[in-house]
Scaffold this motif. Sequence first.
Motif, PDB file in Angstrom:
ATOM      1  N   THR A 102       5.963   5.427  -8.658  1.00 32.98           N
ATOM      2  CA  THR A 102       6.938   5.771  -8.536  1.00 32.98           C
ATOM      3  C   THR A 102       7.685   6.690  -9.243  1.00 32.98           C
ATOM      4  O   THR A 102       8.452   7.050  -8.534  1.00 32.98           O
ATOM      5  CB  THR A 102       7.493   4.975  -7.314  1.00 32.98           C
ATOM      6  OG1 THR A 102       6.528   4.446  -6.544  1.00 32.98           O
ATOM      7  CG2 THR A 102       8.915   4.884  -7.292  1.00 32.98           C
ATOM      8  N   GLU A 156       1.884   4.728  -2.819  1.00 34.95           N
ATOM      9  CA  GLU A 156       1.122   3.677  -1.974  1.00 34.95           C
ATOM     10  C   GLU A 156      -0.199   4.653  -1.268  1.00 34.95           C
ATOM     11  O   GLU A 156      -0.404   3.181  -0.876  1.00 34.95           O
ATOM     12  CB  GLU A 156       2.256   3.124  -0.589  1.00 34.95           C
ATOM     13  CG  GLU A 156       3.409   2.068  -1.694  1.00 34.95           C
ATOM     14  CD  GLU A 156       4.313   2.639  -2.597  1.00 34.95           C
ATOM     15  OE1 GLU A 156       4.454   3.785  -2.750  1.00 34.95           O
ATOM     16  OE2 GLU A 156       5.156   1.824  -3.018  1.00 34.95           O
ATOM     17  N   ARG A 213      13.681   1.716  -3.190  1.00 30.82           N
ATOM     18  CA  ARG A 213      13.133   0.971  -4.151  1.00 30.82           C
ATOM     19  C   ARG A 213      12.864  -0.212  -4.118  1.00 30.82           C
ATOM     20  O   ARG A 213      13.884  -1.025  -4.122  1.00 30.82           O
ATOM     21  CB  ARG A 213      13.772   1.769  -5.318  1.00 30.82           C
ATOM     22  CG  ARG A 213      13.874   2.981  -6.180  1.00 30.82           C
ATOM     23  CD  ARG A 213      12.310   3.401  -5.875  1.00 30.82           C
ATOM     24  NE  ARG A 213      11.415   3.059  -7.152  1.00 30.82           N
ATOM     25  CZ  ARG A 213      11.420   3.165  -7.923  1.00 30.82           C
ATOM     26  NH1 ARG A 213      11.820   4.513  -8.683  1.00 30.82           N
ATOM     27  NH2 ARG A 213      10.254   2.683  -9.375  1.00 30.82           N
ATOM     28  N   GLU A 214      11.717  -0.565  -4.622  1.00 29.92           N
ATOM     29  CA  GLU A 214      11.038  -1.826  -4.440  1.00 29.92           C
ATOM     30  C   GLU A 214      11.184  -2.442  -3.402  1.00 29.92           C
ATOM     31  O   GLU A 214      11.103  -4.157  -2.794  1.00 29.92           O
ATOM     32  CB  GLU A 214      12.398  -2.855  -5.290  1.00 29.92           C
ATOM     33  CG  GLU A 214      12.370  -2.465  -6.982  1.00 29.92           C
ATOM     34  CD  GLU A 214      10.968  -2.537  -7.561  1.00 29.92           C
ATOM     35  OE1 GLU A 214       9.697  -3.242  -7.258  1.00 29.92           O
ATOM     36  OE2 GLU A 214      10.696  -1.455  -8.307  1.00 29.92           O
TER      37      GLU A 214
HETATM   38  N1  ASP Z   1       6.568   1.805  -5.087  1.00 24.24           N
HETATM   39  C1  ASP Z   1       8.026   1.296  -4.410  1.00 24.24           C
HETATM   40  C2  ASP Z   1       9.090   1.715  -5.942  1.00 24.24           C
HETATM   41  O1  ASP Z   1       8.153   1.625  -7.690  1.00 24.24           O
HETATM   42  C3  ASP Z   1       8.238   0.778  -3.809  1.00 24.24           C
HETATM   43  C4  ASP Z   1       7.588  -0.916  -5.054  1.00 24.24           C
HETATM   44  O2  ASP Z   1       7.172  -1.788  -5.282  1.00 24.24           O
HETATM   45  O3  ASP Z   1       8.137  -2.158  -4.033  1.00 24.24           O
HETATM   46  O4  ASP Z   1       9.959   1.551  -5.977  1.00 24.24           O
END
Ligand code: ASP
Length: 420
Positions: free
Chosen positions: A43, A122, A202-203
Amino acid sequence: MKVYKFGGASISTIERIKSTAGIIADHSGDKLLLVVSAMGKTTNALEKVVDAFFDGRQEDALLLFEQVKEAHLNTLKYLTVLRWKETEDQLKDFFTEIEWLLHDKPVRSYDYYYDQVVCCGEMFSSTILSNYLEENKLKVKWLDVRDIIRTDNNFRDAGVDMAFTQKNIREHVAPLFEEYDIVVTQGFVGATDENESTTLGREGSDYSAAIFANLMPAESVTIWKDVEAVMNADPRQFPEAVNIPALSYHEVIEMAYYGAQVIHPKTIKPLQNAQIPLFVKSFLNPELAGTVIDKKGVKNLPPVVVVKANQVLIQFKSKDFSFVEDKPIEQLHHIFRNVKFKPNLTQNTAISLLCCFDDHAEKTDRLALDASLLFDVELEKNLTLLTIRHYDDATVTSLTKDKTIVLEQRTPTTIQLLMR
Ligand code: ASP
Ligand code: MG
């Protein structure tokens, strides 16, 4: 039916993808919905692609994207034999889509392009994992989450339309489990009613897992992480941190709110609403119990410590000694919203409002400038915000030693100290 969420670290290398597949194979007696993040730091790498594209550095953007492609094709090469060609073709379709976009000039917002490009992390990871599982004889179906999770067009922080998404899940996801044991889909991503990709912040994959769990509904959600369990502090900062075997939804939502990097803050609500337990387990040691989060939780928690560095304290003082009451506070909050800045801590005095923020230089400057039309503005940077839930004197004393406290707030359960 259970939901498993695998974060980027659990699929960051060929070895880890193999051991993650082992965890999945061990549990394939259950019907599993797998929600996966992008591999490792993909990401972040894709964010750089978007930055270059949006800056008009097209060649850089394409070059950076080439590196992301290579990394995925390489991983794939070591994982699949029988399904290698087919998987490569699937990946190449995604690559082409992005490259088309990168060959254009930006005419829409940064956030729009961010979502179109970044969501592919993803897509790649789930495609590789799904094919690897299939190559290992599991009954797997890959699912494009953009056909299921419907969102508004608030790019980079899209809001989920739960009713529409529920209808999609009923019609298109639940029936898949009649034929397949495992469904693999993507976290973090959704799509608008015009089929434009969106991301949830994010996340955000934890949140995606919770949405699926709520709407299926699932028996439980397991988030597989590189830690043994949820801990009472970040072990990189506090080597004496301990695992917490059980927590309530309430405790976790508070911890996330204060900035503990445990679980994405939006994750708890959909789980609490449907009373679905959340397990946090280690993909490195799957036999460990980890943490269970449900409505019961436990009493007598150890002090839970969250440290946020790089804080800025901004003081907004009325210019004419008038009280800082509803109207000026409303004006300030309007400015905060415009700059997309949320205070981590606020405190009033008669003629001033003190707010502490994560210091993002650009936002801080804009906020100070906009607010200076209405208030006298003073800033202090390089502060640390310490939050301790279930605090005791010994913990407070030891963590504030040699520090000057510039702001303090306490309730019976939580103390927050802004320190220099
Ligand atoms: N790939 C995205 C990020 O690194 C979402 C996630 O990992 O939850 O923010
Ligand atoms: Mg992650």
